[in-house]
Design an enzyme around this catalytic site. Structure first.
Site, PDB file in Angstrom:
ATOM      1  N   ASN A 160       0.853  -1.173   0.000  1.00  0.00           N
ATOM      2  CA  ASN A 160       0.000   0.000   0.000  1.00  0.00           C
ATOM      3  C   ASN A 160       0.905   1.244   0.000  1.00  0.00           C
ATOM      4  OD1 ASN A 160      -1.439   2.251   1.051  1.00  0.00           O
ATOM      5  ND2 ASN A 160      -3.080   0.850   1.678  1.00  0.00           N
ATOM      6  N   ASP A 162      -0.125   4.422  -0.083  1.00  0.00           N
ATOM      7  CA  ASP A 162      -0.845   5.636   0.335  1.00  0.00           C
ATOM      8  C   ASP A 162       0.067   6.654   1.016  1.00  0.00           C
ATOM      9  OD1 ASP A 162      -3.155   4.430  -0.488  1.00  0.00           O
ATOM     10  OD2 ASP A 162      -3.960   4.071   1.527  1.00  0.00           O
ATOM     11  N   HIS A 163       0.968   6.144   1.876  1.00  0.00           N
ATOM     12  CA  HIS A 163       1.707   7.098   2.709  1.00  0.00           C
ATOM     13  C   HIS A 163       2.842   7.791   1.975  1.00  0.00           C
ATOM     14  CE1 HIS A 163      -1.019   6.361   5.789  1.00  0.00           C
ATOM     15  NE2 HIS A 163      -0.721   5.083   5.885  1.00  0.00           N
ATOM     16  N   ARG A 171       2.985  18.894   1.559  1.00  0.00           N
ATOM     17  CA  ARG A 171       3.403  20.163   0.961  1.00  0.00           C
ATOM     18  C   ARG A 171       2.564  20.532  -0.272  1.00  0.00           C
ATOM     19  NH1 ARG A 171       8.493  22.350   2.612  1.00  0.00           N
ATOM     20  NH2 ARG A 171       8.316  22.117   4.853  1.00  0.00           N
ATOM     21  N   HIS A 196      -5.686   3.550  -1.550  1.00  0.00           N
ATOM     22  CA  HIS A 196      -7.016   3.840  -1.008  1.00  0.00           C
ATOM     23  C   HIS A 196      -7.403   5.242  -1.477  1.00  0.00           C
ATOM     24  CE1 HIS A 196      -9.711   3.917   2.879  1.00  0.00           C
ATOM     25  NE2 HIS A 196     -10.378   4.252   1.781  1.00  0.00           N
ATOM     26  N   ARG A 198      -9.639   7.901  -0.916  1.00  0.00           N
ATOM     27  CA  ARG A 198     -10.626   8.307   0.093  1.00  0.00           C
ATOM     28  C   ARG A 198     -11.490   9.431  -0.440  1.00  0.00           C
ATOM     29  NH1 ARG A 198     -10.377   7.517   5.531  1.00  0.00           N
ATOM     30  NH2 ARG A 198      -9.012   5.832   6.176  1.00  0.00           N
ATOM     31  N   ARG A 202      -7.282  12.579   1.154  1.00  0.00           N
ATOM     32  CA  ARG A 202      -6.205  13.062   2.021  1.00  0.00           C
ATOM     33  C   ARG A 202      -4.818  12.592   1.538  1.00  0.00           C
ATOM     34  NH1 ARG A 202      -7.300   9.627   7.478  1.00  0.00           N
ATOM     35  NH2 ARG A 202      -9.381  10.452   7.172  1.00  0.00           N
ATOM     36  N   HIS A 203      -4.781  11.475   0.824  1.00  0.00           N
ATOM     37  CA  HIS A 203      -3.459  11.085   0.285  1.00  0.00           C
ATOM     38  C   HIS A 203      -3.531  10.767  -1.219  1.00  0.00           C
ATOM     39  CE1 HIS A 203      -5.204   7.292   1.608  1.00  0.00           C
ATOM     40  NE2 HIS A 203      -4.821   7.422   2.881  1.00  0.00           N
ATOM     41  N   GLU A 223      -8.552   0.224  -2.869  1.00  0.00           N
ATOM     42  CA  GLU A 223      -9.329   0.195  -1.622  1.00  0.00           C
ATOM     43  C   GLU A 223     -10.276   1.376  -1.639  1.00  0.00           C
ATOM     44  OE1 GLU A 223      -7.675   0.668   2.353  1.00  0.00           O
ATOM     45  OE2 GLU A 223      -6.215  -0.798   1.678  1.00  0.00           O
ATOM     46  N   THR A 253      -6.845   5.951  10.181  1.00  0.00           N
ATOM     47  CA  THR A 253      -6.705   4.893   9.188  1.00  0.00           C
ATOM     48  C   THR A 253      -7.957   4.037   9.309  1.00  0.00           C
ATOM     49  OG1 THR A 253      -5.342   3.025   8.457  1.00  0.00           O
ATOM     50  CG2 THR A 253      -5.378   3.447  10.821  1.00  0.00           C
ATOM     51  N   THR A 254      -8.137   3.064   8.414  1.00  0.00           N
ATOM     52  CA  THR A 254      -9.312   2.213   8.479  1.00  0.00           C
ATOM     53  C   THR A 254      -9.367   1.547   9.849  1.00  0.00           C
ATOM     54  OG1 THR A 254      -8.811   1.756   6.178  1.00  0.00           O
ATOM     55  CG2 THR A 254     -10.571   0.463   7.181  1.00  0.00           C
ATOM     56  N   GLU A 304     -10.608  -9.802   2.875  1.00  0.00           N
ATOM     57  CA  GLU A 304      -9.330  -9.432   3.489  1.00  0.00           C
ATOM     58  C   GLU A 304      -9.564  -9.414   4.988  1.00  0.00           C
ATOM     59  OE1 GLU A 304      -7.209  -5.934   2.070  1.00  0.00           O
ATOM     60  OE2 GLU A 304      -6.220  -5.754   4.016  1.00  0.00           O
ATOM     61  N   HIS A 343      -3.354  -5.007   7.694  1.00  0.00           N
ATOM     62  CA  HIS A 343      -3.539  -3.873   8.604  1.00  0.00           C
ATOM     63  C   HIS A 343      -2.671  -4.043   9.841  1.00  0.00           C
ATOM     64  CE1 HIS A 343      -5.181  -0.278  10.294  1.00  0.00           C
ATOM     65  NE2 HIS A 343      -5.796  -0.077   9.148  1.00  0.00           N
ATOM     66  N   GLY A 344      -1.771  -3.082  10.003  1.00  0.00           N
ATOM     67  CA  GLY A 344      -0.910  -3.066  11.180  1.00  0.00           C
ATOM     68  C   GLY A 344       0.225  -4.080  11.148  1.00  0.00           C
ATOM     69  N   GLY A 365       1.354  -1.598   4.343  1.00  0.00           N
ATOM     70  CA  GLY A 365       1.687  -0.250   3.902  1.00  0.00           C
ATOM     71  C   GLY A 365       2.584   0.500   4.860  1.00  0.00           C
ATOM     72  N   HIS A 366       2.002   0.928   5.975  1.00  0.00           N
ATOM     73  CA  HIS A 366       2.665   1.886   6.848  1.00  0.00           C
ATOM     74  C   HIS A 366       4.071   1.445   7.279  1.00  0.00           C
ATOM     75  CE1 HIS A 366       3.338   4.261  10.548  1.00  0.00           C
ATOM     76  NE2 HIS A 366       2.796   5.212   9.807  1.00  0.00           N
TER      77      HIS A 366
HETATM   78  N1  PXP Z   1      -5.643  -3.360   4.296  1.00  0.00           N
HETATM   79  C1  PXP Z   1      -6.582  -2.396   4.402  1.00  0.00           C
HETATM   80  C2  PXP Z   1      -7.967  -2.736   4.041  1.00  0.00           C
HETATM   81  C3  PXP Z   1      -6.262  -1.098   4.841  1.00  0.00           C
HETATM   82  O1  PXP Z   1      -7.208  -0.164   4.963  1.00  0.00           O
HETATM   83  C4  PXP Z   1      -4.907  -0.797   5.122  1.00  0.00           C
HETATM   84  C5  PXP Z   1      -4.519   0.573   5.541  1.00  0.00           C
HETATM   85  O2  PXP Z   1      -4.671   1.450   4.485  1.00  0.00           O
HETATM   86  C6  PXP Z   1      -3.962  -1.835   4.982  1.00  0.00           C
HETATM   87  C7  PXP Z   1      -4.363  -3.100   4.600  1.00  0.00           C
HETATM   88  C8  PXP Z   1      -2.514  -1.617   5.274  1.00  0.00           C
HETATM   89  O3  PXP Z   1      -2.376  -1.343   6.607  1.00  0.00           O
HETATM   90  P1  PXP Z   1      -0.982  -0.819   7.164  1.00  0.00           P
HETATM   91  O4  PXP Z   1      -0.729   0.501   6.503  1.00  0.00           O
HETATM   92  O5  PXP Z   1      -1.191  -0.728   8.615  1.00  0.00           O
HETATM   93  O6  PXP Z   1       0.050  -1.842   6.745  1.00  0.00           O
END
Ligand code: PXP
Length: 392
Positions: A160, A162-163, A171, A196, A198, A202-203, A223, A253-254, A304, A343-344, A365-366
């Site tokens: 992911n 997104d970040h 900026r 994602h 949104r 936001r990103h 997403e 976040t979600t 998922e 996630h996480g 992602g993160h």
């Molecule tokens: N899966 C879904 C559905 C999410 O919403 C996210 C966060 O955008 C992720 C996976 C990835 O999560 P993380 O950024 O914590 O790895």
């Protein structure tokens, strides 16, 4: 995958060892085209296997493996339909044999599992010399196949990005570009790119989605919340798949999984709308039986499983959430859903989730983007890939 495991050995093996054995059993079930059948696998000690050997085969002493095939077509009370039977392995004998043969215990257990599965499928080395040779040849074929492509069943890593866009939006300029990031992730070995879009943008921006649609070589997973505007964009751009998530404006976040049970009617319509246009849909859900069943009922292709609670907890509580994810993955797979998770997940907690046999893909992602800030994106991706690919 309907392989159930129990451990009756007095010295339980480490959870990582059990996960490896479970993954090998799952691999064998798929390789032998019996992944839909129920198989019970028990790891026990010499005393118990000797008793079973005496009771059922009138033979004295411990043996390495016993297989009890469920009779074809017959269903016993308490036995689910589609039952293939039971494989019982003595860890004591397996360990002794591994030492004598100079093999690892994993290699010995793999052979015993293969032997047990073949017995359940009607192969019998005791019938004749020819059958013994045929069975041995099949075992060697499975061992060779596993050593070549056992990793085929490792989960894929989707990233992911997104970040990267979050940093750009800080900026409001052009850098860093998630399109470039996605290409670097793919070159480093990622099997998919997740973004994602949104409602509050936001990103990720529409421009990113449109460009990524053209540049992603692996698989673009969009997403999104089930909002009209975003659905229209998805239908127009046509990502390789969509993951529906709950979306709240003020969340960081979600936060949780979709409530498919409560939102069945609405979600069913969105799933049908997207899938009718050839966009397979995944539903991001908590690892709960009712949610999985509802996802199946409304025709989703994937689920998922939300790994957030697993990731946020420690110790016993974390193990409890891992067990829930394992059970949910097994159920979803049995119902014919393709299972992703995310996630996480980070560099410290991903391995046990990656080792779950039924999970096809992890979405991370993160943690990867954060690490990339220090070591570079290519290295951060490769380090996560190494964790995912050796977890089995
Ligand atoms: N899966 C879904 C559905 C999410 O919403 C996210 C966060 O955008 C992720 C996976 C990835 O999560 P993380 O950024 O914590 O790895």
């Amino acid at each position: 995958m309907p392989v159930s495991f129990s451990l009756r050995h007095p010295k339980p093996a480490a959870p990582a060892t059990i996960r490896r054995w479970r993954r090998r059993a799952a691999w064998l079930a798929r390789a032998l085209a019996v992944a839909e059948r129920d198989v019970s696998i028990v790891f026990t000690n010499d005393a118990e296997i000797a008793a079973l050997n005496q009771n059922y085969r009138l033979r004295e002493g411990a043996t390495n493996v016993l297989s009890f095939a469920a009779l074809d077509g017959e269903v016993f009370p308490g036995q689910p339909p589609g039952d293939l039977g039971e494989i019982i392995i003595s860890v004591d004998t397996a360990a002794r044999e591994a030492r004598q043969l100079g093999q690892s215990l994993d290699a010995r257990v793999f052979w015993l599992l293969a032997h047990g599965f073949l017995h359940l499928l009607g192969w019998d080395h005791e019938n004749s010399q020819a059958e013994a040779e045929a069975m041995r040849a099949k075992e060697l074929e499975l061992i060779e196949q596993f050593s070549k492509n056992g990793r085929y069943f490792m989960p894929k890593l989707a990233i992911n990005v997104d970040h990267i866009a979050t940093i750009r939006q800080a900026r409001g300029g052009h850098e860093p570009d998630p399109v470039t990031a996605a290409a670097i992730c793919e070159l480093a070995g990622a099997k998919g790119i997740v973004i994602h879009l949104r409602e509050d943008r936001r990103h990720i921006q529409e421009r990113d989605l449109r460009l990524l649609r053209q540049t992603v070589k692996t698989k673009l997973n969009l997403e999104m919340g089930a909002a009209k505007e975003i659905i229209a964009i998805a239908l127009e751009v046509g990502p390789d798949m969509v993951t529906l998530v709950p979306e709240k404006r003020r969340e960081l976040t979600t936060e949780g999984g979709l409530d498919v049970v409560a939102g069945k009617m609405k979600l069913a319509a969105v799933v049908a709308r997207l899938q009718d246009e050839g966009i397979p849909v995944s539903l991001f859900i908590d690892p709960e039986e009712a949610q999985i069943e509802a996802a199946r009922e409304i025709g989703a292709t994937f689920v998922e499983l939300h790994t957030g609670k697993y990731a946020d907890n420690k110790g016993e509580e974390r193990l409890h959430h891992l067990a829930q994810i394992e059970a949910a993955a097994a159920l979803a797979s049995r119902l014919g859903l393709i299972v992703n998770a995310g996630h996480g997940l980070d560099y410290g907690n991903t391995a046990p989730v990656a080792a779950i046999a039924e999970i096809d893909e992890l979405s991370i992602g993160h943690a990867i983007i954060s690490r990339a800030a220090f070591v570079g994106l290519d290295k951060a991706v490769r380090e996560m890939l190494a964790i995912v690919e050796t977890a089995g």
